[in-house]
Design a protein around this motif. Sequence first.
Motif, mmCIF file in Angstrom:
data_model
loop_
_atom_site.group_PDB
_atom_site.id
_atom_site.type_symbol
_atom_site.label_atom_id
_atom_site.label_comp_id
_atom_site.label_asym_id
_atom_site.label_seq_id
_atom_site.Cartn_x
_atom_site.Cartn_y
_atom_site.Cartn_z
ATOM 1 N N GLN A 1 -15.508 9.989 -4.570
ATOM 2 C CA GLN A 1 -14.182 9.508 -4.171
ATOM 3 C C GLN A 1 -14.079 7.986 -4.266
ATOM 4 O OE1 GLN A 1 -13.734 11.359 -0.282
ATOM 5 N NE2 GLN A 1 -14.280 13.332 -1.186
ATOM 6 N N VAL A 2 -15.113 7.278 -3.828
ATOM 7 C CA VAL A 2 -15.093 5.811 -3.877
ATOM 8 C C VAL A 2 -15.144 5.317 -5.322
ATOM 9 C CG1 VAL A 2 -16.347 3.697 -3.275
ATOM 10 C CG2 VAL A 2 -16.137 5.540 -1.591
ATOM 11 N N VAL A 3 -16.099 5.831 -6.074
ATOM 12 C CA VAL A 3 -16.297 5.326 -7.440
ATOM 13 C C VAL A 3 -15.154 5.761 -8.349
ATOM 14 C CG1 VAL A 3 -17.876 5.253 -9.408
ATOM 15 C CG2 VAL A 3 -18.782 5.233 -7.078
ATOM 16 N N GLY A 4 -14.649 6.976 -8.161
ATOM 17 C CA GLY A 4 -13.492 7.414 -8.940
ATOM 18 C C GLY A 4 -12.292 6.515 -8.705
ATOM 19 N N THR A 5 -12.067 6.125 -7.447
ATOM 20 C CA THR A 5 -10.961 5.215 -7.121
ATOM 21 C C THR A 5 -11.199 3.835 -7.723
ATOM 22 O OG1 THR A 5 -10.552 6.426 -5.071
ATOM 23 C CG2 THR A 5 -9.622 4.213 -5.226
ATOM 24 N N LEU A 6 -12.433 3.359 -7.637
ATOM 25 C CA LEU A 6 -12.778 2.052 -8.212
ATOM 26 C C LEU A 6 -12.485 2.041 -9.718
ATOM 27 C CD1 LEU A 6 -16.006 0.130 -7.258
ATOM 28 C CD2 LEU A 6 -15.178 0.101 -9.596
ATOM 29 N N TYR B 1 0.820 -1.216 0.000
ATOM 30 C CA TYR B 1 0.000 0.000 0.000
ATOM 31 C C TYR B 1 0.853 1.265 0.000
ATOM 32 C CZ TYR B 1 -3.987 -2.976 1.421
ATOM 33 O OH TYR B 1 -4.975 -3.926 1.490
ATOM 34 N N LEU B 2 1.964 1.223 0.706
ATOM 35 C CA LEU B 2 2.819 2.406 0.825
ATOM 36 C C LEU B 2 3.845 2.509 -0.298
ATOM 37 C CD1 LEU B 2 3.446 2.244 4.689
ATOM 38 C CD2 LEU B 2 1.990 3.892 3.485
ATOM 39 N N GLY B 3 3.850 1.514 -1.183
ATOM 40 C CA GLY B 3 4.882 1.456 -2.221
ATOM 41 C C GLY B 3 4.792 2.536 -3.275
ATOM 42 N N ASP B 4 3.606 3.066 -3.512
ATOM 43 C CA ASP B 4 3.412 4.078 -4.558
ATOM 44 C C ASP B 4 2.931 5.376 -3.916
ATOM 45 O OD1 ASP B 4 2.785 5.629 -6.724
ATOM 46 O OD2 ASP B 4 1.204 4.326 -7.503
ATOM 47 N N GLU B 5 3.832 6.325 -3.749
ATOM 48 C CA GLU B 5 3.494 7.593 -3.100
ATOM 49 C C GLU B 5 2.444 8.369 -3.895
ATOM 50 O OE1 GLU B 5 5.083 10.572 0.013
ATOM 51 O OE2 GLU B 5 4.878 8.405 -0.156
ATOM 52 N N ARG C 1 -8.666 10.237 0.505
ATOM 53 C CA ARG C 1 -9.956 10.594 1.117
ATOM 54 C C ARG C 1 -10.751 9.303 1.345
ATOM 55 N NH1 ARG C 1 -8.816 15.011 -2.606
ATOM 56 N NH2 ARG C 1 -8.575 16.926 -1.399
ATOM 57 N N PHE C 2 -12.026 9.300 0.920
ATOM 58 C CA PHE C 2 -12.849 8.111 1.141
ATOM 59 C C PHE C 2 -12.595 7.001 0.115
ATOM 60 C CE2 PHE C 2 -15.791 10.951 3.635
ATOM 61 C CZ PHE C 2 -15.655 10.265 4.824
ATOM 62 N N GLY C 3 -11.715 7.241 -0.847
ATOM 63 C CA GLY C 3 -11.350 6.165 -1.779
ATOM 64 C C GLY C 3 -10.456 5.113 -1.165
ATOM 65 N N VAL C 4 -10.010 5.344 0.077
ATOM 66 C CA VAL C 4 -9.004 4.461 0.668
ATOM 67 C C VAL C 4 -9.508 3.033 0.871
ATOM 68 C CG1 VAL C 4 -9.526 5.124 3.079
ATOM 69 C CG2 VAL C 4 -7.233 4.279 2.465
ATOM 70 N N ASP C 5 -10.754 2.858 1.311
ATOM 71 C CA ASP C 5 -11.226 1.505 1.634
ATOM 72 C C ASP C 5 -11.282 0.613 0.393
ATOM 73 O OD1 ASP C 5 -11.473 2.423 4.206
ATOM 74 O OD2 ASP C 5 -13.647 2.501 4.228
ATOM 75 N N ILE C 6 -11.808 1.136 -0.714
ATOM 76 C CA ILE C 6 -11.886 0.323 -1.929
ATOM 77 C C ILE C 6 -10.477 0.079 -2.476
ATOM 78 C CG2 ILE C 6 -12.214 2.197 -3.621
ATOM 79 C CD1 ILE C 6 -14.074 -1.192 -3.607
ATOM 80 N N PHE C 7 -9.572 1.008 -2.237
ATOM 81 C CA PHE C 7 -8.165 0.822 -2.629
ATOM 82 C C PHE C 7 -7.531 -0.329 -1.842
ATOM 83 C CE2 PHE C 7 -3.775 1.873 -1.232
ATOM 84 C CZ PHE C 7 -3.103 1.663 -2.426
#
Length: 380
Positions: free
Chosen positions: A226-231, A170-174, A183-189
Amino acid sequence: MRVIVGIPSYNNAETISFVVKQAAEGLKRYFGGGMVVNADGGSRDGTREAVLKTRVPEGVEVHSFVYRWPIPGKGSAMKELMEFAREREADVLVFVDSDLRSITPEWIYKFARPIEEGYDFVAPYYIRHKYDGTITNNIAYPMTASLYGKNIRQPIGGDFGVSAGLFEVYLGDEDVWKTNVARFGVDIFLTTTAIAEGFKVTQAALGMKIHDPKDPAASLGPMFNQVVGTLFMLMEKYEDRWKDVRKIEEVPLWGEAMKGEPEPVKVTVELLKIRAKELFMQKEQVLKRALSEETFEGIKKALKTFDFDDILWSHVLYDGAVAYKNRILGEAEPLVPLYFAKTADFVRKTMDMSTLEAEKLIEERAKVFLEEKDYLLERW
């Protein structure tokens, strides 16, 4: 096994002390001690003071800091909690939300123990009211299950167990932390990355989830974006992982699933309908470009009756993903009115159902999304 419990927060003074206490009890009871660490977004209501004043058993340390990452959001807090855990050489980092009212010490055991048994990612599995988690039920769950073939029921549940090896990934790509993942995209990430990178995943049976839910029409628009954009972003990154998936596999459950009817969650159906129609008018031209002609016409009919079937809904999200990939959509926000319309449809159809009965419709939705996957592949 070194276990750290991380709690991201922002203005959660009323609830966070209870979460800290339960987490500390869990660490002491099941692991002989450990650390509870709070990463705060600059609360002004005394959240950090509440954390540090909480009495905890001997052998449990409590820390609190304001995260430094410049993008404000839950993901930034979780990023720095992972960095903290890495510096302390933790074997497991358990994330729990700061507004939980149903957390027990056993939650910490159920998130951390599977890591000791060889799993890398533990997702939550809890009973939620049928109207709690509308982004999960309408989008994150059916999309994750149908794309990646893993039946993880709460891919954006907020509470997770993560192995040291996985938070290194998770921390590999800054750069990813400069997106909505901060933001709220973190959980789906977190969930998607664990699956797509081939880590061993399971689910922890936690019973009821009682927290401070939000009325979707009143407050969930930015979270949707934020969630759907990350997805959608992750669909591009991992297209080689999901294109050939043709079945949904069950994911092991750690513990025994419970049954029951959670406390009701308020959803204002009329506001959903009003917001859906108003925002559709504002976004009509961009949606006309983003969606196929058939999907766009289907949407216009659905907005008259709010009868919005799952096939049409899958096509909306699949068209949206393609438009995002082709840069017709710069973000997911124009799809918000359609999410409001779909949520209104779900509320209308399940008004007289128990949460368990409504759950069957949500499970069927994931199957429909899988059946319609050829539609996505043709357009992708």
